[in-house]
Motif scaffolding. Structure first.
Motif, mmCIF file in Angstrom:
data_model
loop_
_atom_site.group_PDB
_atom_site.id
_atom_site.type_symbol
_atom_site.label_atom_id
_atom_site.label_comp_id
_atom_site.label_asym_id
_atom_site.label_seq_id
_atom_site.Cartn_x
_atom_site.Cartn_y
_atom_site.Cartn_z
ATOM 1 N N ALA A 103 37.751 42.954 31.410
ATOM 2 C CA ALA A 103 36.620 42.529 32.236
ATOM 3 C C ALA A 103 36.974 41.304 33.077
ATOM 4 O O ALA A 103 36.635 41.232 34.267
ATOM 5 N N THR A 104 37.679 40.361 32.493
ATOM 6 C CA THR A 104 38.065 39.149 33.220
ATOM 7 C C THR A 104 39.042 39.469 34.350
ATOM 8 O O THR A 104 38.889 38.976 35.466
ATOM 9 N N CYS A 105 40.028 40.302 34.078
ATOM 10 C CA CYS A 105 40.998 40.668 35.117
ATOM 11 C C CYS A 105 40.336 41.449 36.241
ATOM 12 O O CYS A 105 40.702 41.296 37.412
ATOM 13 N N LEU A 106 39.370 42.281 35.910
ATOM 14 C CA LEU A 106 38.651 43.031 36.941
ATOM 15 C C LEU A 106 37.887 42.077 37.853
ATOM 16 O O LEU A 106 37.948 42.201 39.083
ATOM 17 N N CYS A 107 37.207 41.111 37.294
ATOM 18 C CA CYS A 107 36.485 40.120 38.103
ATOM 19 C C CYS A 107 37.440 39.223 38.882
ATOM 20 O O CYS A 107 37.136 38.789 39.993
ATOM 21 N N ALA A 108 38.606 38.955 38.321
ATOM 22 C CA ALA A 108 39.572 38.064 38.974
ATOM 23 C C ALA A 108 40.159 38.672 40.246
ATOM 24 O O ALA A 108 40.626 37.946 41.119
ATOM 25 N N ARG A 109 40.130 39.991 40.372
ATOM 26 C CA ARG A 109 40.674 40.638 41.573
ATOM 27 C C ARG A 109 39.951 40.236 42.844
ATOM 28 O O ARG A 109 40.505 40.323 43.927
ATOM 29 N N TYR A 110 38.703 39.832 42.720
ATOM 30 C CA TYR A 110 37.864 39.604 43.897
ATOM 31 C C TYR A 110 37.493 38.133 44.091
ATOM 32 O O TYR A 110 36.419 37.826 44.589
ATOM 33 N N GLN A 111 38.386 37.237 43.717
ATOM 34 C CA GLN A 111 38.094 35.806 43.826
ATOM 35 C C GLN A 111 38.026 35.306 45.261
ATOM 36 O O GLN A 111 37.386 34.311 45.537
ATOM 37 N N ALA A 112 38.687 35.997 46.179
ATOM 38 C CA ALA A 112 38.733 35.516 47.562
ATOM 39 C C ALA A 112 37.400 35.698 48.283
ATOM 40 O O ALA A 112 37.106 34.960 49.218
ATOM 41 N N ASN A 113 36.602 36.663 47.850
ATOM 42 C CA ASN A 113 35.362 36.950 48.555
ATOM 43 C C ASN A 113 34.267 37.362 47.563
ATOM 44 O O ASN A 113 33.796 38.489 47.596
ATOM 45 N N PRO A 114 33.848 36.454 46.676
ATOM 46 C CA PRO A 114 32.879 36.836 45.644
ATOM 47 C C PRO A 114 31.481 37.045 46.217
ATOM 48 O O PRO A 114 31.097 36.403 47.189
ATOM 49 N N ASN A 115 30.748 37.952 45.601
ATOM 50 C CA ASN A 115 29.350 38.142 45.964
ATOM 51 C C ASN A 115 28.496 38.008 44.711
ATOM 52 O O ASN A 115 29.008 37.768 43.617
ATOM 53 N N ALA A 116 27.199 38.176 44.891
ATOM 54 C CA ALA A 116 26.273 37.964 43.776
ATOM 55 C C ALA A 116 26.517 38.950 42.634
ATOM 56 O O ALA A 116 26.389 38.588 41.464
ATOM 57 N N ASN A 117 26.899 40.194 42.938
ATOM 58 C CA ASN A 117 27.164 41.178 41.885
ATOM 59 C C ASN A 117 28.363 40.778 41.032
ATOM 60 O O ASN A 117 28.354 40.950 39.814
ATOM 61 N N LEU A 118 29.400 40.247 41.654
ATOM 62 C CA LEU A 118 30.575 39.792 40.908
ATOM 63 C C LEU A 118 30.223 38.596 40.029
ATOM 64 O O LEU A 118 30.695 38.487 38.893
ATOM 65 N N MET A 119 29.378 37.720 40.555
ATOM 66 C CA MET A 119 28.967 36.567 39.761
ATOM 67 C C MET A 119 28.164 37.012 38.541
ATOM 68 O O MET A 119 28.338 36.459 37.449
ATOM 69 N N LEU A 120 27.323 38.017 38.702
ATOM 70 C CA LEU A 120 26.572 38.545 37.555
ATOM 71 C C LEU A 120 27.520 39.124 36.507
ATOM 72 O O LEU A 120 27.305 38.950 35.306
ATOM 73 N N ALA A 121 28.572 39.812 36.953
ATOM 74 C CA ALA A 121 29.558 40.372 36.013
ATOM 75 C C ALA A 121 30.279 39.256 35.266
ATOM 76 O O ALA A 121 30.490 39.336 34.050
ATOM 77 N N ALA A 122 30.671 38.194 35.980
ATOM 78 C CA ALA A 122 31.347 37.061 35.337
ATOM 79 C C ALA A 122 30.413 36.369 34.343
ATOM 80 O O ALA A 122 30.825 35.995 33.243
ATOM 81 N N LYS A 123 29.136 36.231 34.717
ATOM 82 C CA LYS A 123 28.171 35.613 33.799
ATOM 83 C C LYS A 123 27.960 36.479 32.564
ATOM 84 O O LYS A 123 27.774 35.960 31.467
ATOM 85 N N LYS A 124 28.025 37.810 32.725
ATOM 86 C CA LYS A 124 27.855 38.684 31.565
ATOM 87 C C LYS A 124 28.995 38.485 30.575
ATOM 88 O O LYS A 124 28.780 38.498 29.364
ATOM 89 N N ILE A 125 30.201 38.283 31.073
ATOM 90 C CA ILE A 125 31.325 37.998 30.176
ATOM 91 C C ILE A 125 31.052 36.699 29.421
ATOM 92 O O ILE A 125 31.269 36.610 28.211
#
Length: 188
Positions: A103-125
């Motif tokens: 889950a962390t590596c999946l979220c880490a792929r999109y660090q250059a252009n994060p959006n609210a959905n990615l932030m929700l995924a990171a918060k869920k972790i």
């Protein structure tokens, strides 16, 4: 031999003690007669404090099976610096928490252009960690040395380029000694 090493190290480096290790770079080491337990319980508590998430609820898993994480071009943009700080903290936790690696590596792929959905995924972790902050790695003191490897692939589930993500872990008897999660370089 140990005393000589201790003297050399104290002469070369400023050190307070070379006794049994219990805390090193946010990694806690509990040494018991029959095993060693590595965990980052204090670090988990600290990152909840740093990111002001103490009052969050608890999640049962770090990522849903149908998570829907994609590199959406549209969507509400999110603070890149905050997102990268959270992902960096989670990446450091994978040193003792292989259960959040994918889950962390999946979220880490999109660090250059994060959006609210990615932030929700990171918060869920993060809130998953709240439910089990003291999980870690047990290393029993045994003389058995049977090497076992497990691996798994998701077979082209990346929505952007249809590449697979692979994960593997290696055990020396019952001791987890190595793990990884990697997006493949070519389409399978």
């Amino acid at each position: 031999m140990v005393d000589e090493f201790k003297d050399v190290m104290q002469k070369r480096f400023k050190m307070s003690s070379l006794s049994t290790i219990s805390f090193f770079l946010w990694l806690q080491v509990d040494q018991i007669e029959k095993c060693i337990f590595l965990h980052q319980t204090k670090y988990v508590a600290d990152i909840f404090s740093w990111f002001k998430m103490e009052d969050e609820r608890v999640a049962k898993n770090p990522l849903s099976v149908n998570h829907g994480i994609t590199p959406e071009i549209q969507g509400e943009k999110f603070n890149q610096t905050l997102y990268q700080a959270i992902i960096g903290s989670l990446m450091y936790l994978t040193a003792s928490r292989p259960n959040i690696m994918f889950a962390t590596c999946l979220c880490a792929r999109y660090q250059a252009n994060p959006n609210a959905n990615l932030m929700l995924a990171a918060k869920k972790i993060m809130i998953y960690l709240k439910g089990a902050p003291s999980l870690g790695l047990w290393y029993p003191r045994k003389d058995e040395f049977e090497l076992t490897t497990y691996s798994d692939y998701d077979y082209g589930k990346c929505k952007r380029d249809f590449k697979s993500t692979s994960g593997s872990c290696q055990f020396l008897d019952s001791r987890l000694i190595s793990w990884q999660c990697k997006k493949q370089t070519a389409v399978a």
